[in-house]
Design a protein around this motif. Structure first.
Motif, mmCIF file in Angstrom:
data_model
loop_
_atom_site.group_PDB
_atom_site.id
_atom_site.type_symbol
_atom_site.label_atom_id
_atom_site.label_comp_id
_atom_site.label_asym_id
_atom_site.label_seq_id
_atom_site.Cartn_x
_atom_site.Cartn_y
_atom_site.Cartn_z
ATOM 1 N N ARG A 294 0.852 -1.192 0.000
ATOM 2 C CA ARG A 294 0.000 0.000 0.000
ATOM 3 C C ARG A 294 0.888 1.243 0.000
ATOM 4 N N PRO A 295 0.728 2.144 -0.983
ATOM 5 C CA PRO A 295 1.566 3.348 -1.028
ATOM 6 C C PRO A 295 1.384 4.205 0.219
ATOM 7 N N GLY A 296 2.354 5.039 0.466
ATOM 8 C CA GLY A 296 2.336 5.912 1.638
ATOM 9 C C GLY A 296 3.637 5.791 2.391
ATOM 10 N N PRO B 233 7.115 3.029 -10.199
ATOM 11 C CA PRO B 233 6.494 4.323 -10.489
ATOM 12 C C PRO B 233 5.359 4.670 -9.526
ATOM 13 N N GLY B 234 4.607 3.653 -9.114
ATOM 14 C CA GLY B 234 3.470 3.913 -8.242
ATOM 15 C C GLY B 234 3.842 4.257 -6.813
ATOM 16 N N LEU B 235 5.121 4.141 -6.482
ATOM 17 C CA LEU B 235 5.563 4.435 -5.107
ATOM 18 C C LEU B 235 6.481 5.644 -5.047
ATOM 19 N N HIS B 236 6.544 6.430 -6.128
ATOM 20 C CA HIS B 236 7.535 7.510 -6.173
ATOM 21 C C HIS B 236 7.247 8.622 -5.172
ATOM 22 N N GLU B 237 6.003 8.708 -4.681
ATOM 23 C CA GLU B 237 5.684 9.717 -3.678
ATOM 24 C C GLU B 237 5.618 9.126 -2.268
ATOM 25 N N ASP C 133 1.749 2.692 6.524
ATOM 26 C CA ASP C 133 0.795 2.063 5.604
ATOM 27 C C ASP C 133 1.156 0.615 5.293
ATOM 28 N N THR C 134 2.451 0.359 5.067
ATOM 29 C CA THR C 134 2.901 -0.996 4.735
ATOM 30 C C THR C 134 4.156 -1.318 5.530
ATOM 31 N N THR C 135 4.150 -2.468 6.181
ATOM 32 C CA THR C 135 5.356 -2.984 6.836
ATOM 33 C C THR C 135 5.777 -4.254 6.117
ATOM 34 N N LEU C 136 7.053 -4.329 5.763
ATOM 35 C CA LEU C 136 7.617 -5.505 5.109
ATOM 36 C C LEU C 136 8.592 -6.184 6.050
ATOM 37 N N THR C 137 8.506 -7.499 6.162
ATOM 38 C CA THR C 137 9.516 -8.279 6.881
ATOM 39 C C THR C 137 9.818 -9.530 6.068
ATOM 40 N N PHE C 138 11.091 -9.728 5.773
ATOM 41 C CA PHE C 138 11.529 -10.883 5.000
ATOM 42 C C PHE C 138 12.628 -11.604 5.769
ATOM 43 N N GLY D 214 -6.580 -0.297 7.962
ATOM 44 C CA GLY D 214 -6.569 -0.668 6.555
ATOM 45 C C GLY D 214 -5.177 -0.910 6.007
ATOM 46 N N GLY D 215 -4.140 -0.631 6.803
ATOM 47 C CA GLY D 215 -2.762 -0.870 6.399
ATOM 48 C C GLY D 215 -2.415 -2.341 6.459
ATOM 49 N N VAL D 216 -1.215 -2.679 5.960
ATOM 50 C CA VAL D 216 -0.874 -4.084 5.763
ATOM 51 C C VAL D 216 0.515 -4.407 6.302
ATOM 52 N N TRP D 217 0.638 -5.599 6.840
ATOM 53 C CA TRP D 217 1.942 -6.180 7.182
ATOM 54 C C TRP D 217 2.156 -7.378 6.281
ATOM 55 N N ILE D 218 3.222 -7.337 5.478
ATOM 56 C CA ILE D 218 3.564 -8.428 4.577
ATOM 57 C C ILE D 218 4.786 -9.129 5.138
ATOM 58 N N ASN D 219 4.619 -10.406 5.462
ATOM 59 C CA ASN D 219 5.695 -11.173 6.076
ATOM 60 C C ASN D 219 5.981 -12.420 5.261
ATOM 61 N N SER D 220 7.233 -12.571 4.854
ATOM 62 C CA SER D 220 7.672 -13.776 4.140
ATOM 63 C C SER D 220 8.807 -14.404 4.927
#
Length: 508
Positions: free
Chosen positions: A224-226, A246-250, A299-304, A334-340
């Motif tokens: 999710r952008p932000g 491109p969709g995350l440039h801001e 907005d988005t948390t990534l953990t790998f 409404g934000g997301v945590w993506i964990n792999s």
């Protein structure tokens, strides 16, 4: 005290905290000859670690204020960390000469040092020594600065009576007391700012960079952008790919890394212009040590490949739940945590038969118990030369999570499925054997992960699922191992990884 009247007093040390005793001692040592105190601040390029919780620029500020309040003339010189060497004293003296133009000699300088090992290095090249807290002429033994710092970390307000007002002032103005407490008492971070002292970060970075594009392509549709945060960002390779979207440039792209080696590489990349987005930031932090981001701000948390480390180096499920709860708190509704990450099989406690190759390496009578005393190259060479069956014996000795197994024929053992998969998914990591054997891959199954995330408040997206890495199975495991039921029926290989897309409910 000594009888000489030096022009300089060389005072090497980390100097995270200054004491009232130091002020009195240095004043008596330097006052008669109006000597200049040369503060050689070691580990000046390290901070946010247990050994070095205070950054150099704050240490320097405290020393300058200390000198002003004590009436001492001082020079402060940063000494960058080097590999352990018997020439430490000579290296320090050369650094001082380069920074100040002053060549300190035994004829004009006294070294003030209470650490016997360090004092001997200077004494060996002729410098007279003043032993500070270890001075035998003192009537009572004062507390050393590190002991006072530990008082602070433990919440003992007695530290204020022992610390010099300069330290108290700087700590209060820059709110360093809480920083010190967080770092020193951190359950995960080691003395040098990492989860483990045995990891080869070069190979770690290379492996993660090689897999970054595959990992990013698997999750980019859920981002999710932000405000986008990558926790455990390594050397920033995933954020490099996000930077090209491109969709995350801001969006703000924020990397959080606890390991000093990796954080330094991230900062270097940013300085070299690797990132096009101006809003790329990096922090060396441990999320379990305290909140990093404000509630409902990400907005988005990534953990790998991170959560199994929190499980392994922390308090297993308790630490993971704490971590998940912190992420929930900082996630916007409404934000997301993506964990792999890796995960264990659903029925990891069931007993199975594991048949392992014995003809692909050496089969010593007993596993070794002294690998920690060897160099990394020697460990690599020894473990790599073992057969798969013998490597299981060695794994059982070195693995931080004990498991039981019993022989059930030549090359065959009886054990729990989770333990079997922990070994099979780790057996080829010989480059980082002593680090990898401190980590458990199969601590939680996907179902148990689902329960934990629900407890933290998240809702699972339908994209969440256990995954089997067939490449690892086909190329690393199946050629040298097979699983069967206790009655000999073949058993399919279980899941090895998971992808979690967890959302904070919009009404929470």
């Amino acid at each position: 005290m000594i009888d000489q009247k030096p022009r300089y007093v060389l005072f090497p040390g980390r100097h995270h905290l200054l004491t009232r005793f130091q002020a009195d001692y240095l004043h008596r040592l330097a006052s008669e000859s109006e000597a200049t105190i040369v503060w050689a601040v070691t580990s000046a390029n390290h901070d946010n670690t247990r050994r070095n919780p205070v950054p150099y620029h704050r240490r320097e500020a405290a020393i300058e204020r200390f000198s002003l309040l004590s009436g001492l003339r001082s020079l402060v010189v940063p000494i960058f960390d080097t590999a352990p060497t018997d020439a430490f004293a000579e290296v320090t003296l050369k650094s001082i000469a380069v920074a100040t133009g002053i060549d300190l000699t035994p004829d004009d300088t006294v070294v003030a040092c209470s650490t016997p090992e360090v004092a001997k290095l200077y004494e060996r090249i002729g410098f007279p020594i003043a032993l500070v807290e270890a001075d035998p002429e003192l009537r009572t033994t004062p507390e050393r600065p590190w002991d006072v710092l530990l008082r602070l970390a433990a919440g003992d307000e007695e530290w204020r009576k022992l610390a010099h007002p300069a330290t108290i002032d700087v700590f209060e103005r820059y709110r360093l007391a809480e920083t010190v407490r967080t770092v020193v008492e951190d359950p995960l971070v080691g003395d040098e700012g990492g989860l483990t002292a045995t990891r080869d970060y070069r190979t770690y970075v290379e492996a993660f960079a090689d897999a970054a594009e595959r990992k990013w392509s698997a999750v980019r549709q859920y981002v999710r952008p932000g405000r986008i945060v990558d926790i455990g960002c390594g050397a920033g390779s995933l954020l490099e790919l996000a930077d090209r979207e491109p969709g995350l440039h801001e969006s703000d792209l924020i990397g959080v890394e606890v390991a000093r080696h990796l954080y330094t590489e991230c900062v270097h990349k940013k300085a070299q212009g690797v990132f096009r987005n101006a809003n790329v930031y990096f922090y060396q932090r441990n999320v379990l040590g305290g909140a990093i981001f404000a509630d409902r701000s990400v907005d988005t948390t990534l953990t790998f490949a991170l959560t199994h480390e929190i499980w392994s180096y922390g308090r297993q499920r308790e630490s993971l739940l704490q971590f998940a709860s912190r992420i929930f708190d900082h996630t916007v509704p409404g934000g997301v945590w993506i964990n792999s990450d890796v995960c264990g099989p659903d029925d990891r406690r069931r007993e199975v038969l594991l048949d392992l190759a014995t003809d692909d390496g050496a089969n010593p009578e007993q596993p070794r118990t002294d690998l920690a005393e060897l160099s990394s190259g020697e460990v690599n060479q020894y473990v790599a030369g073992l057969s798969t069956r013998a490597r299981l014996d060695q794994f059982a000795v070195d693995f931080a999570f004990p498991f039981a197994f019993e022989p059930a024929g030549e090359g065959t053992v009886r054990l729990e499925l989770g333990a079997a998969m922990d070994f099979l998914t780790r057996k080829d990591y010989v480059d980082n054997w002593l680090s990898e054997t401190k980590e458990q891959f199969c601590g939680l199954s996907f179902a148990e992960w689902s329960d934990l995330l629900a407890e933290a408040g998240f809702e699972l997206d339908a994209a969440s699922a256990p995954i089997r890495n067939d490449w690892v199975i086909d190329n690393r495991i199946a050629p040298v191992a097979s699983l069967t039921e206790l009655d000999g029926r073949p058993l399919a290989w279980p899941s090895t990884h998971l992808l979690v897309v967890a959302r904070r409910p919009r009404n929470s």
